[in-house]
Design a protein around this motif. Structure first.
Motif, mmCIF file in Angstrom:
data_model
loop_
_atom_site.group_PDB
_atom_site.id
_atom_site.type_symbol
_atom_site.label_atom_id
_atom_site.label_comp_id
_atom_site.label_asym_id
_atom_site.label_seq_id
_atom_site.Cartn_x
_atom_site.Cartn_y
_atom_site.Cartn_z
ATOM 1 N N LEU A 71 0.827 -1.205 0.000
ATOM 2 C CA LEU A 71 0.000 0.000 0.000
ATOM 3 C C LEU A 71 0.861 1.255 0.000
ATOM 4 N N GLY A 72 1.842 1.305 0.925
ATOM 5 C CA GLY A 72 2.705 2.481 1.000
ATOM 6 C C GLY A 72 3.473 2.717 -0.285
ATOM 7 N N GLY A 73 3.942 1.634 -0.888
ATOM 8 C CA GLY A 73 4.702 1.768 -2.126
ATOM 9 C C GLY A 73 3.837 2.179 -3.299
ATOM 10 N N PHE A 74 2.668 1.570 -3.414
ATOM 11 C CA PHE A 74 1.850 1.835 -4.590
ATOM 12 C C PHE A 74 1.217 3.213 -4.543
ATOM 13 N N VAL A 75 0.783 3.673 -3.371
ATOM 14 C CA VAL A 75 0.211 5.016 -3.275
ATOM 15 C C VAL A 75 1.248 6.060 -3.688
ATOM 16 N N GLY A 76 2.485 5.904 -3.199
ATOM 17 C CA GLY A 76 3.542 6.834 -3.579
ATOM 18 C C GLY A 76 3.860 6.770 -5.057
ATOM 19 N N PHE A 77 3.977 5.552 -5.588
ATOM 20 C CA PHE A 77 4.298 5.397 -7.008
ATOM 21 C C PHE A 77 3.159 5.906 -7.885
ATOM 22 N N LEU A 78 1.923 5.614 -7.486
ATOM 23 C CA LEU A 78 0.778 6.040 -8.289
ATOM 24 C C LEU A 78 0.683 7.556 -8.342
ATOM 25 N N LEU A 79 0.965 8.224 -7.231
ATOM 26 C CA LEU A 79 0.950 9.682 -7.218
ATOM 27 C C LEU A 79 1.991 10.228 -8.185
ATOM 28 N N TRP A 80 3.189 9.670 -8.159
ATOM 29 C CA TRP A 80 4.247 10.125 -9.068
ATOM 30 C C TRP A 80 3.887 9.839 -10.520
ATOM 31 N N GLU A 116 -4.269 16.136 -9.807
ATOM 32 C CA GLU A 116 -3.867 14.781 -9.444
ATOM 33 C C GLU A 116 -3.552 14.686 -7.962
ATOM 34 N N LEU A 117 -2.880 15.695 -7.427
ATOM 35 C CA LEU A 117 -2.602 15.722 -5.997
ATOM 36 C C LEU A 117 -3.903 15.828 -5.213
ATOM 37 N N PHE A 118 -4.825 16.644 -5.678
ATOM 38 C CA PHE A 118 -6.111 16.828 -5.015
ATOM 39 C C PHE A 118 -6.910 15.524 -4.994
ATOM 40 N N LEU A 119 -6.852 14.749 -6.064
ATOM 41 C CA LEU A 119 -7.597 13.495 -6.133
ATOM 42 C C LEU A 119 -6.949 12.384 -5.315
ATOM 43 N N MET A 120 -5.626 12.380 -5.252
ATOM 44 C CA MET A 120 -4.936 11.291 -4.568
ATOM 45 C C MET A 120 -5.085 11.376 -3.053
ATOM 46 N N ILE A 121 -5.349 12.547 -2.510
ATOM 47 C CA ILE A 121 -5.505 12.675 -1.055
ATOM 48 C C ILE A 121 -6.695 11.846 -0.558
ATOM 49 N N PRO A 122 -7.924 12.060 -1.076
ATOM 50 C CA PRO A 122 -9.034 11.213 -0.609
ATOM 51 C C PRO A 122 -8.878 9.750 -0.998
ATOM 52 N N PRO A 152 3.485 11.047 10.629
ATOM 53 C CA PRO A 152 2.678 11.547 9.504
ATOM 54 C C PRO A 152 3.365 12.648 8.710
ATOM 55 N N LEU A 153 4.193 13.449 9.374
ATOM 56 C CA LEU A 153 4.878 14.533 8.662
ATOM 57 C C LEU A 153 5.824 13.968 7.605
ATOM 58 N N LEU A 154 6.528 12.889 7.933
ATOM 59 C CA LEU A 154 7.436 12.273 6.965
ATOM 60 C C LEU A 154 6.655 11.707 5.781
ATOM 61 N N VAL A 155 5.501 11.113 6.052
ATOM 62 C CA VAL A 155 4.669 10.578 4.968
ATOM 63 C C VAL A 155 4.206 11.707 4.047
ATOM 64 N N ILE A 156 3.719 12.791 4.633
ATOM 65 C CA ILE A 156 3.206 13.914 3.837
ATOM 66 C C ILE A 156 4.312 14.553 3.009
ATOM 67 N N VAL A 157 5.468 14.804 3.646
ATOM 68 C CA VAL A 157 6.574 15.458 2.941
ATOM 69 C C VAL A 157 7.112 14.545 1.835
ATOM 70 N N SER A 158 7.161 13.257 2.079
ATOM 71 C CA SER A 158 7.653 12.316 1.062
ATOM 72 C C SER A 158 6.706 12.253 -0.126
ATOM 73 N N ILE A 224 9.384 6.517 -2.041
ATOM 74 C CA ILE A 224 8.562 5.369 -1.642
ATOM 75 C C ILE A 224 9.058 4.760 -0.339
ATOM 76 N N GLU A 225 10.371 4.603 -0.201
ATOM 77 C CA GLU A 225 10.919 4.033 1.028
ATOM 78 C C GLU A 225 10.671 4.951 2.223
ATOM 79 N N LEU A 226 10.709 6.252 2.014
ATOM 80 C CA LEU A 226 10.457 7.188 3.106
ATOM 81 C C LEU A 226 8.990 7.183 3.518
ATOM 82 N N VAL A 227 8.082 6.953 2.581
ATOM 83 C CA VAL A 227 6.667 6.813 2.933
ATOM 84 C C VAL A 227 6.482 5.622 3.863
ATOM 85 N N ARG A 228 7.104 4.505 3.518
ATOM 86 C CA ARG A 228 7.013 3.315 4.372
ATOM 87 C C ARG A 228 7.655 3.565 5.729
#
Length: 271
Positions: A71-80, A116-122, A152-158, A224-228
């Motif tokens: 999940l952590g990897g795919f959400v980050g990759f999908l956003l990019w 895209e950023l706006f849609l990926m948040i929800p 959460p700050l690291l997840v958001i910034v990543s 992606i690794e920082l999100v995880r």
């Protein structure tokens, strides 16, 4: 009494608002249940790959439960990836609006990336809630069913860094494709390999040297690794993972993209 002349900033904000509403309506309602497929794609992807890993009795990666790791990897990759592709095709999709002198090529690219950023948040929030409802946890041995970032700050910034890199990459590749349209075929061939070289499906920590160092040249791997790592501080990753490296590439690509858009402004609005 004459009408007040709008400032350039007011004109730009008005253009952005109109284009954002148009793009949002197109993305969400262009086809039947288009909004649903934005959510279904990542959910199905995560479920299929989690089932595949568990079939081979792989229940965790780096101390993280396998579903959460994917999940952590795919959400980050999908956003990019989605940001890159939306910005890549922004010029062709909005070419009819360039007849208005208020609309610039950068406006189309920025609005597509921002949407895209706006849609990926929800979407990300719904995926996490869906994972919680399925009884998944961060670590396989914990009894706590709550699934929220420890940092959460690291997840958001990543995630923001991944979005910024996708935006900058989209600016550069869209200009390149304007001069060499055949590059679009090469970009399409890169979709599947990018899953593996970005650490979405392949744990970086298990890749032997010197191949690991080659993968770490990719800024997406760091994001992606920082999100995880934001979800689980004890997650085993490579010590070379760096937030500064991700943002260095992201800001560099954005500046290069902006320079290219300014240099070839007239060329970009031509058919």
């Amino acid at each position: 009494m004459t009408d007040r002349v709008r400032t350039p900033l007011e004109v730009t904000l008005a253009v952005w608002r109109a284009m954002f509403l148009r793009e949002a309506l197109d993305r969400l309602f262009e086809a039947r249940a288009a909004w649903l497929w934005l959510l279904v794609e990542p959910v199905v992807y995560i479920a299929i790959h989690a089932f595949g890993y568990q079939t081979f009795h792989i229940h965790e990666v780096g101390g993280m439960e396998i579903s959460m790791w994917i999940l952590g990897g795919f959400v980050g990759f999908l956003l990019w990836r989605r940001t890159w592709l939306q910005v890549l095709h922004a010029l062709d999709s909005n070419r009819a609006f360039f007849v208005y002198r208020q609309v610039k090529p950068f406006d189309a690219a920025f609005i597509r990336g921002a949407l895209e950023l706006f849609l990926m948040i929800p979407i990300a929030i719904l995926i996490i809630l869906f994972t919680v409802a399925m009884g998944r946890t961060i670590t396989p041995d914990t009894l706590n069913p709550v699934l929220f970032p420890v940092n959460p700050l690291l997840v958001i910034v990543s995630l923001l860094g991944l979005w910024l890199f996708g935006f900058g990459f989209g600016l550069i590749t869209s200009v390149a494709m304007k001069f060499v349209p055949e590059l679009d075929h090469i970009y399409k061939m890169l979709y599947v390999p990018l899953y593996y070289v970005s650490g979405t499906l392949l744990p970086i920590a298990v890749v032997p040297e010197p191949y690991r160092d080659l993968l770490l040249f990719n800024p997406v791997v760091h994001g992606i690794e920082l999100v995880r790592l934001g979800f689980l501080p004890t997650y085993h990753t490579d010590p070379g993972v760096s937030l500064a490296y991700l943002y260095g590439w992201a800001l560099g690509f954005v500046l290069i993209g902006l320079a290219l858009y300014r240099r070839f402004a007239k060329k970009l609005v031509m058919k």
